[in-house]
Design a protein around this motif. Structure first.
Motif, PDB file in Angstrom:
ATOM      1  N   GLY A 131      55.523  25.947  68.240  1.00 25.78           N
ATOM      2  CA  GLY A 131      54.472  25.466  67.350  1.00 25.78           C
ATOM      3  C   GLY A 131      54.695  25.863  65.908  1.00 25.78           C
ATOM      4  N   GLY A 132      55.166  27.064  65.686  1.00 21.91           N
ATOM      5  CA  GLY A 132      55.373  27.544  64.322  1.00 21.91           C
ATOM      6  C   GLY A 132      56.570  26.947  63.632  1.00 21.91           C
ATOM      7  N   SER A 133      57.552  26.524  64.391  1.00 25.20           N
ATOM      8  CA  SER A 133      58.761  25.999  63.754  1.00 25.20           C
ATOM      9  C   SER A 133      58.719  24.491  63.545  1.00 25.20           C
ATOM     10  CB  SER A 133      59.994  26.385  64.569  1.00 25.20           C
ATOM     11  OG  SER A 133      59.945  25.800  65.846  1.00 25.20           O
ATOM     12  N   ILE A 134      57.633  23.845  63.921  1.00 25.00           N
ATOM     13  CA  ILE A 134      57.530  22.393  63.733  1.00 25.00           C
ATOM     14  C   ILE A 134      57.415  22.022  62.255  1.00 25.00           C
ATOM     15  CG2 ILE A 134      55.965  20.438  64.083  1.00 25.00           C
ATOM     16  CD1 ILE A 134      55.524  21.431  66.902  1.00 25.00           C
ATOM     17  N   VAL A 135      56.691  22.804  61.488  1.00 25.43           N
ATOM     18  CA  VAL A 135      56.500  22.504  60.067  1.00 25.43           C
ATOM     19  C   VAL A 135      57.846  22.666  59.357  1.00 25.43           C
ATOM     20  CG1 VAL A 135      55.202  23.121  57.997  1.00 25.43           C
ATOM     21  CG2 VAL A 135      54.164  23.396  60.258  1.00 25.43           C
ATOM     22  N   PRO A 136      58.349  21.609  58.695  1.00 23.40           N
ATOM     23  CA  PRO A 136      59.729  21.628  58.195  1.00 23.40           C
ATOM     24  C   PRO A 136      60.144  22.840  57.357  1.00 23.40           C
ATOM     25  CG  PRO A 136      58.874  19.431  58.044  1.00 23.40           C
ATOM     26  CD  PRO A 136      57.739  20.302  58.492  1.00 23.40           C
ATOM     27  N   LEU A 137      59.575  23.113  56.236  1.00 25.79           N
ATOM     28  CA  LEU A 137      60.046  24.217  55.401  1.00 25.79           C
ATOM     29  C   LEU A 137      59.553  25.568  55.900  1.00 25.79           C
ATOM     30  CD1 LEU A 137      59.662  22.639  51.873  1.00 25.79           C
ATOM     31  CD2 LEU A 137      61.762  23.022  53.145  1.00 25.79           C
ATOM     32  N   VAL A 138      58.304  25.618  56.300  1.00 28.55           N
ATOM     33  CA  VAL A 138      57.719  26.866  56.787  1.00 28.55           C
ATOM     34  C   VAL A 138      58.356  27.266  58.117  1.00 28.55           C
ATOM     35  CG1 VAL A 138      55.556  27.956  57.491  1.00 28.55           C
ATOM     36  CG2 VAL A 138      55.575  26.365  55.576  1.00 28.55           C
ATOM     37  N   GLY A 139      58.728  26.282  58.922  1.00 26.56           N
ATOM     38  CA  GLY A 139      59.324  26.552  60.230  1.00 26.56           C
ATOM     39  C   GLY A 139      60.631  27.314  60.139  1.00 26.56           C
ATOM     40  N   TRP A 140      61.430  27.017  59.131  1.00 28.05           N
ATOM     41  CA  TRP A 140      62.697  27.747  58.972  1.00 28.05           C
ATOM     42  C   TRP A 140      62.434  29.223  58.710  1.00 28.05           C
ATOM     43  CZ3 TRP A 140      64.526  23.708  54.945  1.00 28.05           C
ATOM     44  CH2 TRP A 140      64.895  22.539  55.593  1.00 28.05           C
ATOM     45  N   LEU A 141      61.479  29.501  57.836  1.00 23.96           N
ATOM     46  CA  LEU A 141      61.133  30.891  57.552  1.00 23.96           C
ATOM     47  C   LEU A 141      60.470  31.544  58.760  1.00 23.96           C
ATOM     48  CD1 LEU A 141      59.802  30.450  53.922  1.00 23.96           C
ATOM     49  CD2 LEU A 141      62.012  31.366  54.640  1.00 23.96           C
ATOM     50  N   PHE A 142      59.631  30.779  59.444  1.00 23.07           N
ATOM     51  CA  PHE A 142      58.957  31.301  60.627  1.00 23.07           C
ATOM     52  C   PHE A 142      59.963  31.724  61.694  1.00 23.07           C
ATOM     53  CE2 PHE A 142      56.975  30.748  64.798  1.00 23.07           C
ATOM     54  CZ  PHE A 142      55.907  31.613  64.675  1.00 23.07           C
TER      55      PHE A 142
END
Length: 171
Positions: free
Chosen positions: A121-132
């Motif tokens: 769920g956390g890595s789905i968001v493109p830019l935030v997911g990489w950091l997550f």
């Protein structure tokens, strides 16, 4: 306020559904599940098995996080859905490897599954997911849970039995 509660209940229902799907599909259907309880391992067998799992977890989390070195993993991470799904699939394969090594109680398995669902769920968001993915480190997080549990279980070890028999011969 009611709309916020509705959103929370929908998110909670989706989260519960994802947990049950991941658990039933990927954990219950495994045919190569270990029947060996961590207590039946000697201390050296535990350490050796955990060492291999640690190496694998570290490698998986390092490869599927955002790095400065452009390689094939970096390029796959740049594709929004593909990188997320590949890292989640590899996290599930890592869970299978854990299950081949140790027979674990359902509470520990549930913690593993929750971590993978949070990761997905956390890595789905493109830019935030990489950091997550970089910060969360699902495989190392699951390894730490496994290590804590396995090392806390007293070994029904052959080493202690052999040591008792040797001291019995001396006395």
């Amino acid at each position: 306020m009611d709309s916020l509660q509705q959103v929370f209940s929908v998110v909670s229902a989706v989260y519960t559904a994802l947990l049950s799907v991941v658990r039933s599909v990927f954990l219950s259907s495994m045919t190569t599940r270990s029947i060996r309880d961590p207590a039946s391992y000697t201390a050296s067998e535990k350490k050796e098995t955990l060492r291999g799992l640690h190496r694998q977890a570290r490698r998986l989390d390092k490869k599927w996080s955002l790095s400065c070195k452009p390689d094939e993993y970096f390029l796959l991470n740049m594709i929004p859905i593909l990188g997320d799904s590949m890292s989640t699939i590899l996290a599930i394969k890592y869970l299978r490897e854990i299950h081949r090594s140790f027979a674990l109680p359902p509470e520990i398995e549930n913690k593993f599954v929750k971590n993978v669902v949070i990761h997905a769920g956390g890595s789905i968001v493109p830019l935030v997911g990489w950091l997550f993915r970089r910060v969360f480190g699902v495989n190392m997080r699951n390894y730490r849970i496994l290590e804590k549990y396995v090392m806390s279980v007293d070994s029904d070890s052959r080493e202690s039995i052999e040591a008792d028999s040797v001291t019995g011969l001396i006395n």
